[in-house]
Design an enzyme around this catalytic site. Structure first.
Site, PDB file in Angstrom:
ATOM      1  N   SER A  94      -1.067  27.194  -4.195  1.00  0.00           N
ATOM      2  CA  SER A  94      -0.700  28.600  -4.412  1.00  0.00           C
ATOM      3  C   SER A  94      -1.208  29.123  -5.753  1.00  0.00           C
ATOM      4  O   SER A  94      -1.276  30.339  -5.960  1.00  0.00           O
ATOM      5  CB  SER A  94       0.828  28.763  -4.365  1.00  0.00           C
ATOM      6  OG  SER A  94       1.311  28.329  -3.126  1.00  0.00           O
TER       7      SER A  94
ATOM      8  N   TRP B 136       7.585  -0.334   3.964  1.00  0.00           N
ATOM      9  CA  TRP B 136       8.151   0.357   2.789  1.00  0.00           C
ATOM     10  C   TRP B 136       9.554   0.875   3.065  1.00  0.00           C
ATOM     11  O   TRP B 136      10.309   1.153   2.151  1.00  0.00           O
ATOM     12  CB  TRP B 136       7.225   1.495   2.332  1.00  0.00           C
ATOM     13  CG  TRP B 136       7.389   2.782   3.062  1.00  0.00           C
ATOM     14  CD1 TRP B 136       6.898   3.096   4.290  1.00  0.00           C
ATOM     15  CD2 TRP B 136       8.101   3.948   2.611  1.00  0.00           C
ATOM     16  NE1 TRP B 136       7.259   4.378   4.635  1.00  0.00           N
ATOM     17  CE2 TRP B 136       7.997   4.927   3.616  1.00  0.00           C
ATOM     18  CE3 TRP B 136       8.818   4.267   1.452  1.00  0.00           C
ATOM     19  CZ2 TRP B 136       8.576   6.192   3.517  1.00  0.00           C
ATOM     20  CZ3 TRP B 136       9.396   5.532   1.349  1.00  0.00           C
ATOM     21  CH2 TRP B 136       9.273   6.471   2.370  1.00  0.00           C
TER      22      TRP B 136
ATOM     23  N   SER C 109      12.805   6.220 -13.358  1.00  0.00           N
ATOM     24  CA  SER C 109      11.740   7.030 -13.933  1.00  0.00           C
ATOM     25  C   SER C 109      11.695   8.405 -13.271  1.00  0.00           C
ATOM     26  O   SER C 109      11.588   9.440 -13.943  1.00  0.00           O
ATOM     27  CB  SER C 109      10.396   6.303 -13.761  1.00  0.00           C
ATOM     28  OG  SER C 109       9.337   7.165 -14.016  1.00  0.00           O
ATOM     29  N   SER C 110      11.814   8.417 -11.940  1.00  0.00           N
ATOM     30  CA  SER C 110      11.767   9.699 -11.215  1.00  0.00           C
ATOM     31  C   SER C 110      12.936  10.589 -11.603  1.00  0.00           C
ATOM     32  O   SER C 110      12.770  11.799 -11.789  1.00  0.00           O
ATOM     33  CB  SER C 110      11.827   9.453  -9.707  1.00  0.00           C
ATOM     34  OG  SER C 110      10.712   8.740  -9.294  1.00  0.00           O
TER      35      SER C 110
ATOM     36  N   GLU D 185      12.248  12.899   0.542  1.00  0.00           N
ATOM     37  CA  GLU D 185      11.163  12.283  -0.238  1.00  0.00           C
ATOM     38  C   GLU D 185       9.798  12.775   0.260  1.00  0.00           C
ATOM     39  O   GLU D 185       8.880  13.013  -0.534  1.00  0.00           O
ATOM     40  CB  GLU D 185      11.271  10.758  -0.148  1.00  0.00           C
ATOM     41  CG  GLU D 185      10.099   9.972  -0.719  1.00  0.00           C
ATOM     42  CD  GLU D 185       9.971  10.043  -2.234  1.00  0.00           C
ATOM     43  OE1 GLU D 185      10.969  10.380  -2.900  1.00  0.00           O
ATOM     44  OE2 GLU D 185       8.867   9.780  -2.742  1.00  0.00           O
TER      45      GLU D 185
ATOM     46  N   HIS E 258      13.427  11.506   4.181  1.00  0.00           N
ATOM     47  CA  HIS E 258      12.807  12.762   4.602  1.00  0.00           C
ATOM     48  C   HIS E 258      12.676  13.762   3.452  1.00  0.00           C
ATOM     49  O   HIS E 258      11.597  14.328   3.262  1.00  0.00           O
ATOM     50  CB  HIS E 258      13.462  13.383   5.830  1.00  0.00           C
ATOM     51  CG  HIS E 258      12.498  14.361   6.438  1.00  0.00           C
ATOM     52  ND1 HIS E 258      11.407  13.959   7.179  1.00  0.00           N
ATOM     53  CD2 HIS E 258      12.372  15.690   6.293  1.00  0.00           C
ATOM     54  CE1 HIS E 258      10.679  15.000   7.486  1.00  0.00           C
ATOM     55  NE2 HIS E 258      11.231  16.067   6.963  1.00  0.00           N
TER      56      HIS E 258
ATOM     57  N   THR F 124       7.146  26.738   6.845  1.00  0.00           N
ATOM     58  CA  THR F 124       5.807  26.186   6.581  1.00  0.00           C
ATOM     59  C   THR F 124       4.751  27.152   7.100  1.00  0.00           C
ATOM     60  O   THR F 124       3.722  27.380   6.458  1.00  0.00           O
ATOM     61  CB  THR F 124       5.656  24.800   7.244  1.00  0.00           C
ATOM     62  OG1 THR F 124       6.798  24.007   6.909  1.00  0.00           O
ATOM     63  CG2 THR F 124       4.410  24.087   6.768  1.00  0.00           C
TER      64      THR F 124
ATOM     65  N   HIS G 171       0.851  -1.203   0.000  1.00  0.00           N
ATOM     66  CA  HIS G 171       0.000   0.000   0.000  1.00  0.00           C
ATOM     67  C   HIS G 171       0.884   1.251   0.000  1.00  0.00           C
ATOM     68  O   HIS G 171       0.673   2.177  -0.789  1.00  0.00           O
ATOM     69  CB  HIS G 171      -0.921  -0.028   1.222  1.00  0.00           C
ATOM     70  CG  HIS G 171      -1.576   1.289   1.526  1.00  0.00           C
ATOM     71  ND1 HIS G 171      -2.616   1.792   0.772  1.00  0.00           N
ATOM     72  CD2 HIS G 171      -1.336   2.205   2.500  1.00  0.00           C
ATOM     73  CE1 HIS G 171      -2.989   2.965   1.275  1.00  0.00           C
ATOM     74  NE2 HIS G 171      -2.226   3.253   2.312  1.00  0.00           N
TER      75      HIS G 171
ATOM     76  N   LYS H 163       4.158  29.925   4.742  1.00  0.00           N
ATOM     77  CA  LYS H 163       3.276  29.536   3.638  1.00  0.00           C
ATOM     78  C   LYS H 163       1.812  29.600   4.052  1.00  0.00           C
ATOM     79  O   LYS H 163       0.975  30.173   3.339  1.00  0.00           O
ATOM     80  CB  LYS H 163       3.622  28.121   3.163  1.00  0.00           C
ATOM     81  CG  LYS H 163       4.887  28.079   2.357  1.00  0.00           C
ATOM     82  CD  LYS H 163       5.140  26.720   1.779  1.00  0.00           C
ATOM     83  CE  LYS H 163       6.137  26.807   0.655  1.00  0.00           C
ATOM     84  NZ  LYS H 163       5.653  27.512  -0.522  1.00  0.00           N
TER      85      LYS H 163
ATOM     86  N   ARG I 155       1.642   0.303  15.241  1.00  0.00           N
ATOM     87  CA  ARG I 155       1.307   0.194  13.825  1.00  0.00           C
ATOM     88  C   ARG I 155       1.794  -1.155  13.295  1.00  0.00           C
ATOM     89  O   ARG I 155       2.548  -1.849  13.955  1.00  0.00           O
ATOM     90  CB  ARG I 155       1.931   1.356  13.038  1.00  0.00           C
ATOM     91  CG  ARG I 155       3.428   1.403  13.122  1.00  0.00           C
ATOM     92  CD  ARG I 155       4.003   2.709  12.595  1.00  0.00           C
ATOM     93  NE  ARG I 155       3.929   2.799  11.146  1.00  0.00           N
ATOM     94  CZ  ARG I 155       4.776   3.521  10.405  1.00  0.00           C
ATOM     95  NH1 ARG I 155       5.761   4.204  10.975  1.00  0.00           N
ATOM     96  NH2 ARG I 155       4.647   3.585   9.106  1.00  0.00           N
TER      97      ARG I 155
ATOM     98  N   TYR J 109       9.173  15.652   1.376  1.00  0.00           N
ATOM     99  CA  TYR J 109       8.958  16.991   0.801  1.00  0.00           C
ATOM    100  C   TYR J 109       8.759  16.921  -0.701  1.00  0.00           C
ATOM    101  O   TYR J 109       8.072  17.773  -1.267  1.00  0.00           O
ATOM    102  CB  TYR J 109      10.105  17.926   1.193  1.00  0.00           C
ATOM    103  CG  TYR J 109      10.079  18.181   2.678  1.00  0.00           C
ATOM    104  CD1 TYR J 109       8.971  18.797   3.254  1.00  0.00           C
ATOM    105  CD2 TYR J 109      11.084  17.754   3.513  1.00  0.00           C
ATOM    106  CE1 TYR J 109       8.890  18.979   4.611  1.00  0.00           C
ATOM    107  CE2 TYR J 109      11.020  17.934   4.874  1.00  0.00           C
ATOM    108  CZ  TYR J 109       9.912  18.545   5.420  1.00  0.00           C
ATOM    109  OH  TYR J 109       9.817  18.723   6.760  1.00  0.00           O
TER     110      TYR J 109
ATOM    111  N   HIS K 242      15.007  12.340  12.903  1.00  0.00           N
ATOM    112  CA  HIS K 242      13.813  12.415  13.759  1.00  0.00           C
ATOM    113  C   HIS K 242      12.886  11.218  13.518  1.00  0.00           C
ATOM    114  O   HIS K 242      11.967  10.985  14.287  1.00  0.00           O
ATOM    115  CB  HIS K 242      13.069  13.752  13.610  1.00  0.00           C
ATOM    116  CG  HIS K 242      12.381  13.972  12.306  1.00  0.00           C
ATOM    117  ND1 HIS K 242      12.387  15.181  11.651  1.00  0.00           N
ATOM    118  CD2 HIS K 242      11.654  13.157  11.516  1.00  0.00           C
ATOM    119  CE1 HIS K 242      11.706  15.078  10.542  1.00  0.00           C
ATOM    120  NE2 HIS K 242      11.243  13.864  10.433  1.00  0.00           N
ATOM    121  N   HIS K 243      13.144  10.469  12.424  1.00  0.00           N
ATOM    122  CA  HIS K 243      12.361   9.253  12.187  1.00  0.00           C
ATOM    123  C   HIS K 243      12.863   8.093  13.041  1.00  0.00           C
ATOM    124  O   HIS K 243      12.256   7.022  13.030  1.00  0.00           O
ATOM    125  CB  HIS K 243      12.470   8.847  10.710  1.00  0.00           C
ATOM    126  CG  HIS K 243      11.808   9.828   9.786  1.00  0.00           C
ATOM    127  ND1 HIS K 243      10.478   9.758   9.458  1.00  0.00           N
ATOM    128  CD2 HIS K 243      12.301  10.909   9.132  1.00  0.00           C
ATOM    129  CE1 HIS K 243      10.179  10.745   8.629  1.00  0.00           C
ATOM    130  NE2 HIS K 243      11.264  11.464   8.418  1.00  0.00           N
TER     131      HIS K 243
ATOM    132  N   ASP L 160       7.161  22.532 -25.523  1.00  0.00           N
ATOM    133  CA  ASP L 160       7.096  21.147 -24.992  1.00  0.00           C
ATOM    134  C   ASP L 160       8.147  21.036 -23.898  1.00  0.00           C
ATOM    135  O   ASP L 160       8.832  22.011 -23.565  1.00  0.00           O
ATOM    136  CB  ASP L 160       7.370  20.128 -26.123  1.00  0.00           C
ATOM    137  CG  ASP L 160       6.734  18.767 -25.824  1.00  0.00           C
ATOM    138  OD1 ASP L 160       6.931  18.272 -24.702  1.00  0.00           O
ATOM    139  OD2 ASP L 160       6.046  18.230 -26.696  1.00  0.00           O
TER     140      ASP L 160
END
Lengths: 524, 166
Positions: free
Chosen positions: A267, A141, A168-169, A254, A252, A327, A76, A330, A449, A256, A301-302, A105
């Site tokens: 925006s 994951w 691809s990315s 990722e 991390h 943040t 998932h 924003k 979890r 963002y 922090h993870h 293009d």
């Protein structure tokens, strides 16, 4: 000197039939492919979420065994992150960046085609692991060793599919950077670019910086498993905790990568429906760049609970809290844009407002998680699950839906059904909160979890959460219906579409011609 | 973008057509070096800690990025030169020097603007002579291309200057 070849007269229009989509190098076609692929993956990943919530509807084991449950949580996440959210943003980038910049293009159209067509193969391979001996990946994951090394035959296929997604990315990111820097129309200076383009430029830069880290990390897992290396094996002198450092150094930023383009979309939308220019354009650009910069400094922090020096915990705690500043800038700017504006609440604006409100909830729970001593209590509980789903579902996915409703009339030339759109928003917003808000309480009460069974005291909130999940899932079928019916027909959209919309994309006809900007765009 | 220089006395013209380019070569190099510094610092940092397999991926990616920037820079710095001198019309293409060149007689040269078959598609500007068609201005937008067609017709039709005796 050679002689120039004489050219036959032909129009370079779209090919007919399936070959148009397989061989296309047109940014609009490729954008459409990305968006449809993303929608498909959203439902595949969503179906897996339904399995998870069905199993968690009651304590005990009902439908699936624990191994398959963990496979579902792993798949998932991989599918939603790499198959739904990222391709949706790349699809939006393909459709919008050239027409927002006044470019004909993308800079590298053939590479654009390859970067899309890698994805169906990558995800077919990933999904095929469900049918292999030992089942699909079930270690989460984040692929932490040594757990992930216990994966059966699927392991090398999972690693290879992650490599393909990364390839691809990277190709997409290179294309975006080169297009934005080289192909802006005359007069389109960097500080005149729409915020969506700015956020994508910074996102692409993040992708280029961190994707090799992921590629290296998963390759080292592969060599540990099959080639006798010990990068992460304590028995061979390696360090399994170092994998977590490397993974989150990618992971991390990722996060963002998954949210910065959402900031760009919102925006674009809020000024249109507030009928005011975006408040603090420059500060928005600098805030986005600051968030990207800070994303390299907060990875640990993870993993506060792995045992790191106090100074390290303090550094990562304060650095993480610092992200709240840009943040906050924003959120302040979005609210200030709306302040005293002539607001109307069409579906894109509703989703954008839902984003601002609920992403802020996710941001605040993130601040709670940033406090190291508190994180020791929350770590690996449903509080974390609630936090990142508020950021990714009511954040990233709400912004994608806002963007889809906002630009769908431009892409198709048809208006969507506004009444159904509003139904979609309100049902989604009610049920997404029924789904995820109780998970905060579950986490605070200590429910871990990634478990298929739980103590009986967690039952009520899990029942509520599962009911919310089923209803939220069903509501998304309405979104698919709205999109398909808009593609098939409907009231014709004007070129401007929205009264307050500004930007080069609104100067083109709806739908735009296959080749954009046959006349020079006028940059204000 | 089109830049033209015509001599009213000799009726000679030189037209330079170049694509739009929003980033100079120097800035391209600067941006690329900036990205390299960050990516290589990360990859070398991990390599020094013993996790060297990140480095080859970073290297491959930076090579791909360099190729993309170079490809784009070559395309955006290429030039098309239409030289109308005396009795000839020469069309040259190249990066820093002409790589392709075609010459036709000015007296027989005509300018055609092939309209697209479908609305919204670009027209094509062709210089024709004796059944040969040379497309020019492919990198221009339609407004510029149509203006260039009008100008080219005018410049090519101008009578040649009398040849002076040696």
């Amino acid at each position: 000197m050679s002689t120039a070849a004489a050219h036959d007269a032909h129009d370079h229009g779209p090919a007919s039939g399936l070959s148009r989509w397989i061989f296309t190098t047109n940014h609009k076609d490729i954008g459409t492919l990305y968006l449809l692929f993303s929608l498909l993956m959203f439902f595949v990943g969503g179906a897996m979420a339904m399995v998870i919530r069905a199993e968690l509807f009651q304590p005990g084991l009902q439908f699936v065994n624990p191994m398959f449950f963990n496979t579902m949580t792993t798949m998932h996440a991989l599918i939603m992150i790499f198959g739904a959210v990222m391709p949706a943003f790349v699809g939006l980038a393909n459709w919008l960046i050239p027409i927002m910049l006044g470019a004909p293009d993308m800079a590298l159209p053939r590479m654009n085609n390859w970067s899309f067509w890698i994805l169906p193969f990558a995800f077919t391979m990933l999904l095929s692991t469900l049918f292999m001996d030992g089942g699909g990946p079930a270690g989460g994951w984040t692929l932490y060793p040594p757990l992930v090394l216990q994966t059966g035959d699927a392991f090398p296929f999972v690693i290879f599919s992650i490599h393909m997604m990364g390839l691809s990315s990277i190709m997409g990111a290179i294309n975006v950077v080169v297009t934005i820097l080289n192909m802006r129309a005359p007069g389109m200076t960097l500080m005149k670019m729409p915020l969506f383009v700015w956020t994508w430029l910074i996102t692409a830069y993040l992708l280029i910086a961190v994707m090799p880290v992921l590629a290296g990390a998963v390759t080292m897992l592969l060599t540990d498993k099959f080639f006798g290396t010990s990068f992460f094996s304590a028995a061979g002198g390696g360090d399994p905790v170092m994998f977590q450092h490397i993974f989150w150094f990618f992971g991390h930023p990722e996060v963002y990568i998954l949210i910065l383009p959402a900031f760009g979309i919102v925006s674009q939308i809020i000024p249109t429906f507030a009928r005011k220019p975006l408040f603090g354009y420059s500060s928005m650009v600098y805030a986005t760049a600051s968030i990207a910069f800070l994303s390299f400094l907060v990875w640990a922090h993870h993993m506060f609970t792995v045992g790191m020096p106090l100074a390290g915990e303090l550094f990562f705690m304060y650095a993480t809290m610092l992200i709240a500043v840009p943040t906050g800038v924003k959120v302040f700017n979005w609210v200030s844009t709306m302040w005293k504006g002539s607001m109307t609440f069409e579906t894109p604006m509703l989703f954008a407002l839902g984003f601002v409100f609920m992403f802020t909830i996710g941001g605040f729970s993130g601040l709670m998680l940033a406090i190291a001593p508190v994180d020791f209590q929350y770590h690996d509980t449903y509080f974390v699950v609630a936090h990142f789903h508020y950021v990714l579902v009511t954040g990233a996915i709400y912004a994608i839906m806002a963007g889809a409703y906002y630009w769908l009339p431009k892409w198709t030339g048809n208006m969507y059904n506004e009444t159904l759109g509003k139904w979609h928003f309100w049902l989604s917003t009610i049920f997404v909160n029924v789904l995820f808000f109780p998970q905060h309480f579950l986490g605070l009460a200590g429910m871990p979890r990634r478990i298929p069974d739980y103590s009986i005291q967690f039952t009520e909130f899990n029942v509520i959460s599962s009911l919310g999940g089923f209803a939220f899932g069903l509501t998304q079928l309405l979104f698919a219906y709205i999109v398909i019916s808009t593609i098939r027909g409907g009231k014709k959209a004007t070129d401007q579409v929205w009264e307050g919309a500004e930007g080069l994309e609104w100067t083109l006809p709806s739908p735009p011609p296959y080749h954009s900007f046959t006349t020079a765009p006028v940059i204000k | 973008m089109v830049a033209a220089e015509c001599d009213a006395q000799t009726a000679d013209c030189c037209v330079v057509i170049r694509p739009n380019c929003s980033l100079s070569w120097q800035r391209t190099v600067a941006v690329y070096c900036g990205i390299c510094v960050v990516s290589l610092t990360i990859a070398l940092g991990f390599a020094l800690l013993g996790f060297w397999l990140i480095l080859p991926f970073a290297g491959l990616e930076l090579i791909a990025l360099a190729a993309a920037f170079y490809h784009c820079a070559v395309r955006t710095n290429s030039r098309e030169v239409i030289s109308i001198q005396g009795g000839t019309v020469a069309v040259m293409r190249g990066l820093h020097q002409p790589k392709e060149s075609t010459q036709i007689q000015r007296a027989w040269a005509s300018v055609e603007l092939a309209e697209p078959r479908q609305r919204g598609y670009p027209a094509r500007l062709l210089i024709c002579s004796h059944g040969r068609k040379i497309e020019v201005g492919h990198c221009l937008n339609d407004t510029e291309r149509r203006q260039l067609a009008v100008d080219l017709r005018r410049w090519i039709r101008l009578p040649s200057a009398p040849v002076q005796a040696a």
